[in-house]
Design a protein around this motif. Sequence first.
Motif, short mmCIF file in Angstrom:
data_model
loop_
_atom_site.label_atom_id
_atom_site.label_comp_id
_atom_site.label_asym_id
_atom_site.label_seq_id
_atom_site.Cartn_x
_atom_site.Cartn_y
_atom_site.Cartn_z
N ARG A 123 32.51 29.42 46.46
CA ARG A 123 33.56 29.91 45.57
C ARG A 123 34.39 28.75 45.01
NH1 ARG A 123 34.18 35.49 47.01
NH2 ARG A 123 32.13 36.10 47.82
N ILE A 124 34.89 28.95 43.78
CA ILE A 124 35.68 27.90 43.14
C ILE A 124 37.14 27.95 43.57
CG2 ILE A 124 34.15 27.99 41.13
CD1 ILE A 124 36.50 29.30 39.57
N LEU A 125 37.59 29.04 44.16
CA LEU A 125 39.00 29.27 44.44
C LEU A 125 39.70 28.11 45.16
CD1 LEU A 125 41.37 31.26 44.21
CD2 LEU A 125 40.67 32.20 46.43
N VAL A 133 48.43 31.33 38.93
CA VAL A 133 48.30 32.73 39.34
C VAL A 133 46.84 33.14 39.20
CG1 VAL A 133 49.00 35.10 38.87
CG2 VAL A 133 50.67 33.23 38.64
N LYS A 134 46.28 33.71 40.28
CA LYS A 134 44.86 34.09 40.26
C LYS A 134 44.74 35.59 39.99
CE LYS A 134 44.41 29.88 42.01
NZ LYS A 134 45.75 29.56 42.54
N GLY A 135 44.11 35.92 38.87
CA GLY A 135 43.95 37.31 38.50
C GLY A 135 42.80 37.99 39.23
N ILE A 177 42.57 32.13 34.04
CA ILE A 177 42.56 32.39 35.48
C ILE A 177 43.58 33.46 35.83
CG2 ILE A 177 43.02 31.38 37.75
CD1 ILE A 177 40.32 30.57 36.49
N GLN A 178 44.72 33.45 35.18
CA GLN A 178 45.73 34.48 35.43
C GLN A 178 45.25 35.85 34.93
OE1 GLN A 178 49.65 33.56 34.02
NE2 GLN A 178 50.48 35.58 34.46
N GLN A 179 44.53 35.85 33.82
CA GLN A 179 44.02 37.11 33.27
C GLN A 179 43.00 37.75 34.19
OE1 GLN A 179 42.93 37.79 28.89
NE2 GLN A 179 40.94 37.36 29.77
N GLY A 180 42.22 36.91 34.87
CA GLY A 180 41.20 37.43 35.77
C GLY A 180 39.99 37.98 35.03
#
Length: 412
Positions: A123-125, A133-135, A177-180
């Motif tokens: 995973r890239i997280l 912010v992670k969506g 990334i925030q949009q997810g």
Amino acid sequence: MAEVNKLIYQLAGIGLLMFVVNGCQKSDDAVTPAKPQTWFDYFGKALNDSLKAKKVGYGFVILENGAVRSSGSGGLKSRASEPEGEKAFTLDTKMHIASMSKTIATMAFLHLAAEKGIQTTDRILPYLPPAWVKGENISRITFRDLMTHRSGIIGLGNNCVNGAFSENNWLGFKQLIQQGVKTANRGNYCYQNANFGLFRVLIPGILGYQFSGNDVTDDQQTQQRFMEYVQKNVFEKVGINNVIANQPTGDPTYSYSYPYTGVAGWNPGNFTNVVGAYGWHLTPSEAGKLFATVLSTTDQRVLTTAWKDTLFNNRLGTFAGTVPDGAIQYHDGWWFLKLTQYQGVRTVWMRFPNEVIAVLFVNALHHSRGNFPSDDGTDIVTYLARAYTLTRQMKTGRKNAGELTLEHTEPH
């Protein structure tokens, strides 16, 4: 088909020329024997003749097992109307290679993955900036998802329209990334520059960069660290130095429309703040050396044999297709400006059977279609693959079964 027919006539002309030359030679010992013509000579001459007729700037290199077998260039990188004056397009002309850069990002990541023990399915997280912010579903995205355009990222407009600068700089990545990503989009192919642009952030993260949380600082630091890593671990490994994501100072390669309409050329400018999915500037000779050395020789300085297999088998930063001889791999590039007409560049590297790689650059696009400068809509990938096939068939004297097929036919 007009482009293909033109190539056929040119190839037939090559064969006729060789017949005349060989047939007219005397048996006199004083006559110097003609140099045997190889298939590569035919391939190069056919490309040269066809491209020269278009009156666009171009350069190509054909290599076998990393050795140059044929090459050619012609036209202008800068016309008389430009501030720099008229300058020829040569094999040493630096040009924006556009999305061919995606394969370079792949090489860099796989080289680093081998160093750090990372798998493409990881995973890239953990390597994203903590302050972002992670969506929805960002925690599920893997490196392989990015390199195959199956992450679920479909752009800020949520409609799978490929983003350019606005989605490929620091703030654009942060927004995506925030949009997810929606669960329904996960695993589905959607070509997005941001999938590869994110490696400009991820590679510094893997290298241990401690994100400060300040957007300006982190933006500048990730640009610098990404470019340094690619320079040292990809370009320099094959003997290419000082590669930048910008036009050479005072010596730009302009983009034009085809047919040339007299409109001043377009200088695409600096790509340093978006380098990753696109942006690198190389010469045809440098690009040939890079892609051939890494992808069609036993050289393992950038990628081991196992990682090369991983790249090809999983279509990481590459696309695939077939010609009558067998499988091909490639990545093309496309960058343009459209005002009243299109101006831009079209690039491609292509790996044919038997470790043959061809690289082709042109600095013009069809003024109304915005694609490769052809008269019938034939694009660069089809153009190069069919030139290869027609030349091979002429040389062997037989037509192999099968046609050109591409998994993804759209320009990239």
